[in-house]
Enzyme design. Structure first.
Site, PDB file in Angstrom:
ATOM      1  N   TYR A  98       0.854  -1.188   0.000  1.00 58.14           N
ATOM      2  CA  TYR A  98       0.000   0.000   0.000  1.00 58.14           C
ATOM      3  C   TYR A  98       0.888   1.235   0.000  1.00 58.14           C
ATOM      4  O   TYR A  98       0.613   2.216  -0.686  1.00 58.14           O
ATOM      5  CB  TYR A  98      -0.906  -0.006   1.233  1.00 58.14           C
ATOM      6  CG  TYR A  98      -1.901  -1.143   1.225  1.00 58.14           C
ATOM      7  CD1 TYR A  98      -3.161  -0.968   0.659  1.00 58.14           C
ATOM      8  CD2 TYR A  98      -1.575  -2.385   1.766  1.00 58.14           C
ATOM      9  CE1 TYR A  98      -4.078  -2.022   0.640  1.00 58.14           C
ATOM     10  CE2 TYR A  98      -2.484  -3.428   1.757  1.00 58.14           C
ATOM     11  CZ  TYR A  98      -3.729  -3.238   1.193  1.00 58.14           C
ATOM     12  OH  TYR A  98      -4.625  -4.276   1.164  1.00 58.14           O
ATOM     13  N   ASN A 102     -12.998  -0.222  -4.560  1.00 57.20           N
ATOM     14  CA  ASN A 102     -12.739  -0.514  -5.968  1.00 57.20           C
ATOM     15  C   ASN A 102     -13.960  -1.053  -6.709  1.00 57.20           C
ATOM     16  O   ASN A 102     -14.365  -2.193  -6.491  1.00 57.20           O
ATOM     17  CB  ASN A 102     -11.606  -1.527  -6.075  1.00 57.20           C
ATOM     18  CG  ASN A 102     -11.501  -2.089  -7.466  1.00 57.20           C
ATOM     19  OD1 ASN A 102     -11.840  -1.425  -8.446  1.00 57.20           O
ATOM     20  ND2 ASN A 102     -11.027  -3.307  -7.571  1.00 57.20           N
ATOM     21  N   CYS A 133      -6.821  -5.647  -7.391  1.00 59.93           N
ATOM     22  CA  CYS A 133      -6.537  -5.127  -6.053  1.00 59.93           C
ATOM     23  C   CYS A 133      -5.914  -6.193  -5.156  1.00 59.93           C
ATOM     24  O   CYS A 133      -5.406  -5.884  -4.092  1.00 59.93           O
ATOM     25  CB  CYS A 133      -7.818  -4.586  -5.436  1.00 59.93           C
ATOM     26  SG  CYS A 133      -9.245  -5.637  -5.646  1.00 59.93           S
ATOM     27  N   HIS A 134      -5.975  -7.455  -5.576  1.00 59.58           N
ATOM     28  CA  HIS A 134      -5.410  -8.516  -4.734  1.00 59.58           C
ATOM     29  C   HIS A 134      -3.892  -8.529  -4.770  1.00 59.58           C
ATOM     30  O   HIS A 134      -3.256  -9.239  -4.012  1.00 59.58           O
ATOM     31  CB  HIS A 134      -5.955  -9.867  -5.191  1.00 59.58           C
ATOM     32  CG  HIS A 134      -5.666 -10.199  -6.613  1.00 59.58           C
ATOM     33  ND1 HIS A 134      -6.474  -9.775  -7.653  1.00 59.58           N
ATOM     34  CD2 HIS A 134      -4.649 -10.891  -7.162  1.00 59.58           C
ATOM     35  CE1 HIS A 134      -5.950 -10.225  -8.782  1.00 59.58           C
ATOM     36  NE2 HIS A 134      -4.849 -10.891  -8.528  1.00 59.58           N
ATOM     37  N   GLU A 178      -1.503 -16.692  -9.793  1.00 61.72           N
ATOM     38  CA  GLU A 178      -0.586 -15.904 -10.611  1.00 61.72           C
ATOM     39  C   GLU A 178       0.869 -16.266 -10.391  1.00 61.72           C
ATOM     40  O   GLU A 178       1.760 -15.670 -10.977  1.00 61.72           O
ATOM     41  CB  GLU A 178      -0.805 -14.412 -10.330  1.00 61.72           C
ATOM     42  CG  GLU A 178      -2.237 -13.984 -10.653  1.00 61.72           C
ATOM     43  CD  GLU A 178      -2.465 -12.504 -10.407  1.00 61.72           C
ATOM     44  OE1 GLU A 178      -1.576 -11.861  -9.834  1.00 61.72           O
ATOM     45  OE2 GLU A 178      -3.521 -12.013 -10.805  1.00 61.72           O
TER      46      GLU A 178
END
Length: 114
Positions: free
Chosen positions: A37, A60, A68-69, A95
């Site tokens: 962040y 969001n 956002c993850h 991912e």
DNA sequence: CAAATGACATTCT
DNA sequence: TAGAATGCCATTT
């Protein structure tokens, strides 16, 4: 609503609200990598606004188009997620991000070039 | 316009 | 190393 294209393109344009900039920067986080962040806040020119970044991501409205993850705590902790922390961890693993019990392996932030 | 809120970060126990 | 206490910023009441 008029910056939608820019946001989804990861383009931070002056005139956008703080949250919109946050979303735009978030889009620029390459898959398989994560940003904190604080890093996002700093990239936006507001170091220390990490908390505000969290708020933006929380609201969001473009998920999952805006990943956002891929934003985690400074320690790599999987702090908060609207869809549930387990979901967040799962997505990251998908991912290819190395995870270990609510913690991801921190890596140098590499903003996607436009 | 003042007060409260939250998906943070740092520092001290 | 884990947990509590403070400071910070932008947004929402």
């Amino acid at each position: 609503m008029q910056f939608l294209d820019d946001i989804l393109a990861g383009r931070v344009v002056p005139g956008m609200n703080f949250n919109q900039k946050v979303w735009a920067m978030t889009v620029r986080i390459p898959a398989g990598k994560v940003a904190t962040y604080g890093q996002v806040a700093k990239a936006l020119g507001s170091p220390g606004a990490a908390r505000a970044v969290g708020n933006a991501l929380n609201k969001n409205p473009y998920a999952p188009r805006v990943p956002c993850h891929r934003v985690v705590g400074s320690t790599g902790s999987l702090t908060g997620f609207a869809g549930g922390l387990p979901k967040k961890q799962q997505l990251l693993i998908e991912e290819g991000v190395a995870c270990a019990a609510h913690r991801v392996v921190m890596d140098r932030v590499e903003w996607v070039e436009l």
